[in-house]
Design a protein around this motif. Structure first.
Motif, short mmCIF file in Angstrom:
data_model
loop_
_atom_site.label_atom_id
_atom_site.label_comp_id
_atom_site.label_asym_id
_atom_site.label_seq_id
_atom_site.Cartn_x
_atom_site.Cartn_y
_atom_site.Cartn_z
N PRO A 135 0.80 -1.23 0.00
CA PRO A 135 0.00 0.00 0.00
C PRO A 135 0.83 1.27 0.00
O PRO A 135 0.41 2.29 -0.57
CB PRO A 135 -0.83 -0.13 1.28
CG PRO A 135 -0.12 -1.12 2.13
CD PRO A 135 0.56 -2.05 1.20
N ALA A 136 2.01 1.25 0.62
CA ALA A 136 2.85 2.44 0.64
C ALA A 136 3.28 2.83 -0.77
O ALA A 136 3.25 4.00 -1.15
CB ALA A 136 4.06 2.22 1.53
N ALA A 137 3.69 1.82 -1.56
CA ALA A 137 4.10 2.10 -2.95
C ALA A 137 2.92 2.62 -3.76
O ALA A 137 3.08 3.54 -4.58
CB ALA A 137 4.66 0.83 -3.59
N ALA A 138 1.74 2.07 -3.54
CA ALA A 138 0.56 2.54 -4.25
C ALA A 138 0.28 4.00 -3.93
O ALA A 138 0.02 4.82 -4.82
CB ALA A 138 -0.65 1.68 -3.89
N VAL A 139 0.34 4.36 -2.65
CA VAL A 139 0.08 5.75 -2.25
C VAL A 139 1.11 6.68 -2.87
O VAL A 139 0.76 7.78 -3.35
CB VAL A 139 0.08 5.87 -0.71
CG1 VAL A 139 0.10 7.33 -0.28
CG2 VAL A 139 -1.16 5.19 -0.14
N ARG A 140 2.35 6.28 -2.90
CA ARG A 140 3.38 7.13 -3.53
C ARG A 140 3.09 7.33 -5.01
O ARG A 140 3.31 8.43 -5.55
CB ARG A 140 4.77 6.53 -3.30
CG ARG A 140 5.27 6.69 -1.86
CD ARG A 140 6.74 6.32 -1.75
NE ARG A 140 6.95 4.88 -1.88
CZ ARG A 140 6.99 4.03 -0.86
NH1 ARG A 140 6.83 4.48 0.38
NH2 ARG A 140 7.20 2.74 -1.05
N ASN A 141 2.61 6.31 -5.68
CA ASN A 141 2.22 6.46 -7.09
C ASN A 141 1.07 7.44 -7.24
O ASN A 141 1.02 8.22 -8.19
CB ASN A 141 1.84 5.10 -7.68
CG ASN A 141 3.03 4.21 -7.95
OD1 ASN A 141 4.16 4.69 -8.06
ND2 ASN A 141 2.81 2.91 -8.05
N TRP A 142 0.12 7.39 -6.32
CA TRP A 142 -1.02 8.32 -6.38
C TRP A 142 -0.56 9.75 -6.17
O TRP A 142 -1.01 10.67 -6.86
CB TRP A 142 -2.06 7.94 -5.34
CG TRP A 142 -2.58 6.54 -5.49
CD1 TRP A 142 -2.43 5.72 -6.58
CD2 TRP A 142 -3.30 5.77 -4.53
NE1 TRP A 142 -3.01 4.50 -6.36
CE2 TRP A 142 -3.55 4.50 -5.11
CE3 TRP A 142 -3.75 6.02 -3.24
CZ2 TRP A 142 -4.26 3.50 -4.43
CZ3 TRP A 142 -4.45 5.03 -2.55
CH2 TRP A 142 -4.70 3.79 -3.16
#
Length: 249
Positions: free
Chosen positions: A153-160
């Motif tokens: 989830p951390a990587a996903a949030v950074r992409n967002w």
């Protein structure tokens, strides 16, 4: 496979895995397939729960943290059946745009029916992976009840955060155990609900609730590390967590 309603996306793809996650190994592939099958099967029931009065008030609160203006483009990661679309569309008005991204065909079918029923010309859905969103930019991003399903989830949030324009906001919302003293019996019930409702293998080792909360903390930490003007609240007797931040200019 995509239905963008005229909204131009950078890349649209239909991976063979589950809901809004990438497949990196055989175990993940099986788990993600089970997730997609689960949500396809229960899309209609999910929609009824997702639009219940109490749940709708949480969605309204999460949308308000985005501080949207007329004409903005807001992207929802893991839009499901489009339960957030009414409040998002109201916030951006007829000159703005709402784009929902999800992998589950059954969920998107429900979302399309909602769009057609309301006659929204500026609300679009895209079938794609929310962890690698098939859009270039947005004024704001929102994701509700998705974080606990993401492997990273951390990587996903950074992409967002990377696709949001400066001064735009990213908001996430998810469920977890309440921190209120009187909620102990309800926390036990919540643990049972999470284990039973989770798609895929029911006998996997470890605590699904602790894993859910660990993913939330990872996402929240990444969100706050990349933003300012933070919002960090609990709703629904402490069971619903909302975090939001503004991308620095």
């Amino acid at each position: 496979m995509a239905d963008t309603g005229g909204y131009k996306s950078r890349k649209v793809f239909d991976p063979p895995g589950g809901r809004n996650s990438s497949v990196s190994c055989s175990h993940q592939y099986d788990q993600l397939q089970a997730t997609q099958q689960f949500y396809n099967r229960w899309a209609r029931l999910y929609d009824r729960i997702a639009t219940a009065p109490g749940v709708t008030s949480w969605r309204q609160h999460a949308a308000e943290t985005l501080a949207l203006s007329a004409g903005d483009t807001v992207v929802e990661m893991g839009c499901g059946t489009g339960a957030n679309f009414p409040v998002l569309r109201e916030a951006v008005g007829p000159t703005g745009a709402v784009v929902g991204i999800d992998l589950v065909g059954g969920m998107l079918d429900q979302a399309r029916r909602r769009i057609d029923r309301e006659g929204w010309a500026n609300v679009h859905v895209v079938r794609g992976d929310a962890t690698q969103p098939p859009v270039d930019e947005a004024d704001a991003v929102i994701s509700t009840f998705l974080i606990g399903m993401l492997g990273d989830p951390a990587a996903a949030v950074r992409n967002w955060l990377a696709l949001v324009e400066p001064a735009g906001r990213v908001t996430i919302m998810n469920a977890g155990r309440s921190d209120q003293p009187l909620a102990t019996p309800l926390n036990l019930a919540f643990r049972g609900f999470v284990r039973l409702a989770a798609p895929g293998e029911k006998t996997a080792p470890g605590s699904p609730v602790r894993e859910l909360e660990a993913r939330w903390e990872a996402a929240r930490t990444a969100l706050f590390a990349g933003t300012v003007d933070h919002v960090d609240r609990r709703l629904g007797g402490g069971f619903i967590r909302v975090a939001s931040g503004r991308v620095p200019e």
